[in-house]
Write an enzyme that holds these catalytic residues in place. Sequence first.
Site, mmCIF file in Angstrom:
data_model
loop_
_atom_site.group_PDB
_atom_site.id
_atom_site.type_symbol
_atom_site.label_atom_id
_atom_site.label_comp_id
_atom_site.label_asym_id
_atom_site.label_seq_id
_atom_site.Cartn_x
_atom_site.Cartn_y
_atom_site.Cartn_z
ATOM 1 N N ARG A 160 41.993 54.857 43.690
ATOM 2 C CA ARG A 160 42.886 53.845 43.120
ATOM 3 C C ARG A 160 42.506 53.554 41.667
ATOM 4 N NH1 ARG A 160 42.500 48.544 45.642
ATOM 5 N NH2 ARG A 160 43.633 48.200 43.734
ATOM 6 N N LYS A 212 43.137 51.236 33.695
ATOM 7 C CA LYS A 212 44.043 50.940 34.814
ATOM 8 C C LYS A 212 44.668 49.553 34.641
ATOM 9 C CE LYS A 212 42.401 49.299 38.894
ATOM 10 N NZ LYS A 212 43.085 48.051 39.278
ATOM 11 N N ARG A 224 42.951 35.419 47.324
ATOM 12 C CA ARG A 224 43.711 35.753 46.116
ATOM 13 C C ARG A 224 45.156 35.247 46.127
ATOM 14 N NH1 ARG A 224 42.005 41.831 44.356
ATOM 15 N NH2 ARG A 224 42.628 41.153 42.298
HETATM 16 C C1 UD1 Z 1 42.593 41.059 37.743
HETATM 17 C C2 UD1 Z 1 42.177 42.505 37.751
HETATM 18 C C3 UD1 Z 1 40.980 42.711 38.687
HETATM 19 C C4 UD1 Z 1 39.851 41.754 38.308
HETATM 20 C C5 UD1 Z 1 40.360 40.321 38.214
HETATM 21 C C6 UD1 Z 1 39.310 39.365 37.663
HETATM 22 C C7 UD1 Z 1 44.266 43.644 37.329
HETATM 23 C C8 UD1 Z 1 45.357 44.513 37.849
HETATM 24 N N1 UD1 Z 1 43.316 43.306 38.202
HETATM 25 O O1 UD1 Z 1 42.997 40.729 39.074
HETATM 26 O O2 UD1 Z 1 40.542 44.069 38.550
HETATM 27 O O3 UD1 Z 1 38.850 41.814 39.298
HETATM 28 O O4 UD1 Z 1 41.505 40.249 37.341
HETATM 29 O O5 UD1 Z 1 38.864 39.795 36.429
HETATM 30 O O6 UD1 Z 1 44.254 43.291 36.162
HETATM 31 N N2 UD1 Z 1 43.727 32.894 41.590
HETATM 32 C C9 UD1 Z 1 44.321 31.780 42.164
HETATM 33 N N3 UD1 Z 1 45.672 31.587 41.982
HETATM 34 C C10 UD1 Z 1 46.438 32.456 41.279
HETATM 35 C C11 UD1 Z 1 45.835 33.584 40.699
HETATM 36 C C12 UD1 Z 1 44.475 33.769 40.864
HETATM 37 O O7 UD1 Z 1 43.654 30.968 42.798
HETATM 38 O O8 UD1 Z 1 47.658 32.231 41.170
HETATM 39 C C13 UD1 Z 1 42.274 33.087 41.722
HETATM 40 C C14 UD1 Z 1 41.891 34.385 42.448
HETATM 41 O O9 UD1 Z 1 41.912 34.223 43.852
HETATM 42 C C15 UD1 Z 1 40.502 34.631 41.894
HETATM 43 C C16 UD1 Z 1 40.612 34.124 40.443
HETATM 44 O O10 UD1 Z 1 41.736 33.263 40.427
HETATM 45 O O11 UD1 Z 1 39.556 33.862 42.583
HETATM 46 C C17 UD1 Z 1 40.800 35.194 39.399
HETATM 47 O O12 UD1 Z 1 41.812 36.075 39.823
HETATM 48 P P1 UD1 Z 1 42.784 36.837 38.819
HETATM 49 O O13 UD1 Z 1 42.246 36.799 37.427
HETATM 50 O O14 UD1 Z 1 44.167 36.357 39.034
HETATM 51 O O15 UD1 Z 1 42.683 38.328 39.384
HETATM 52 P P2 UD1 Z 1 43.833 39.393 39.345
HETATM 53 O O16 UD1 Z 1 44.694 39.117 38.171
HETATM 54 O O17 UD1 Z 1 44.438 39.523 40.679
#
Ligand code: UD1
Length: 421
Positions: free
Chosen positions: A398, A22, A122
């Site tokens: 999902r 996914k 997030r």
């Molecule tokens: C992706 C995955 C999800 C997985 C996560 C962590 C996809 C579609 N989803 O989610 O299944 O659980 O990685 O492995 O690939 N953060 C910030 N600022 C930002 C972006 C992120 O503070 O701009 C924080 C988030 O709140 C979180 C951490 O960084 O605490 C990691 O998040 P992130 O790796 O971005 O998760 P996703 O990419 O949303």
Amino acid sequence: MEKLIIQGNHPLNGEIKISGAKNATLPILAASLLSEAPIQVSNIPHLQDVTTIVSLLGQIGVNITLDERTNIEINAKELCSFHAPYELVRTMRASILVLGPLLSRLGEAEVSLPGGCAIGTRPVDQHLKGLQAMGAEIQIEKGYIKAKAKRLRGASIVMDIVTVTGTENIMMAATLAKGQTIIHNAAREPEVTDLANFLNTLGAKIKGAGTSTIIIDGVDHLTGGSYHVLPDRIETGTYLAAAAITRGKIKLKNTRPDLLESVLLKLEEAGAFIDTGTDWVSLDMKGQRPRAVNVSTAPFPAFPTDMQAQMMALNTVAEGSGVITETVFENRFMHVQELQRMGANIALKGNTAICMGIDNLHGAPVMATDLRASASLVLAGLAAHGETTINRIYHIDRGYECIEEKLAQLGARIHRMPEGN
Ligand code: UD1
């Protein structure tokens, strides 16, 4: 609303095939916006999240044909919109993945801010910071990210934290930017590498994916091409944990065990006998009760947060006690209360859950709260004595293709009760 009903306490036994990932499919489909030529992608999982991104791309003007199997044909030659509406983004945060490609291809993008979700706030500040460094003008207006840039230019970007979709958004945007972009502290998840491989198949110039420094030399346009999505390592890990919790023996085909070493090591620590080939993995508990394990989640290659809830389920019926520390998301323990309803002995302290294994869980009606939390409830239901009813299973749909069919193939007594019953 549909429900899953499970009669537990039967060991899983047999073989199934793992679906495409996914978390690789979503960015790859978003990245198709970057090319005007036809693209074919295979090994696409049939999931609600994939349907959501397909609808979103359809609204933007992308022509998409899905066949009965796992193949998709995409043509993004003529786009008619740069708008990703709230109604779709709120159902799937990963819709933010269209921001980078739209901005890069059309010079303009309007994407709803995803807002909070069950597992934490997030934010997307790192996505925006990266695009701004590449020359984008960004404003937040009425809940929307409004981004503009005539042509993005290469930049050196240091991510403050490791973010998977943040890295992917910037990598996609940089593909058509003028000059070189370097992403420091990039996410190393295999799905990031799969996206880079896909883009390189279309003529992008990306090096270093899978390491913490990714270098992208912008090109003027991308070509068409064909690509096969990598297998889902989280689906693989979930079925392995399901076999472990039921003291069963299973073999998973069409997968990549090399992508989930941290999970395999923990399962071995829990007493599982694991064997692997290049595209399969088997697990045998030899009828024994699992042992509790300590787990701390962190970005790849450490233990994935997307497998945390499933390991917690395993610990609930394991011998001894295990400590689970969640370091990626601040509120990813929604499953704890539901597991407690099935008799689990779990104490929560901040981002740590201490679980004392008990002999048996008992079946109960429970509520799915997010995707991976739902998976942990399915696992608990498979191990529990008696009947478990899982409500709100749209969360499971999902991210898990045909979960009840695959589990039934492994001997589980599980069925889906249609809406209204
Ligand atoms: C992706 C995955 C999800 C997985 C996560 C962590 C996809 C579609 N989803 O989610 O299944 O659980 O990685 O492995 O690939 N953060 C910030 N600022 C930002 C972006 C992120 O503070 O701009 C924080 C988030 O709140 C979180 C951490 O960084 O605490 C990691 O998040 P992130 O790796 O971005 O998760 P996703 O990419 O949303």
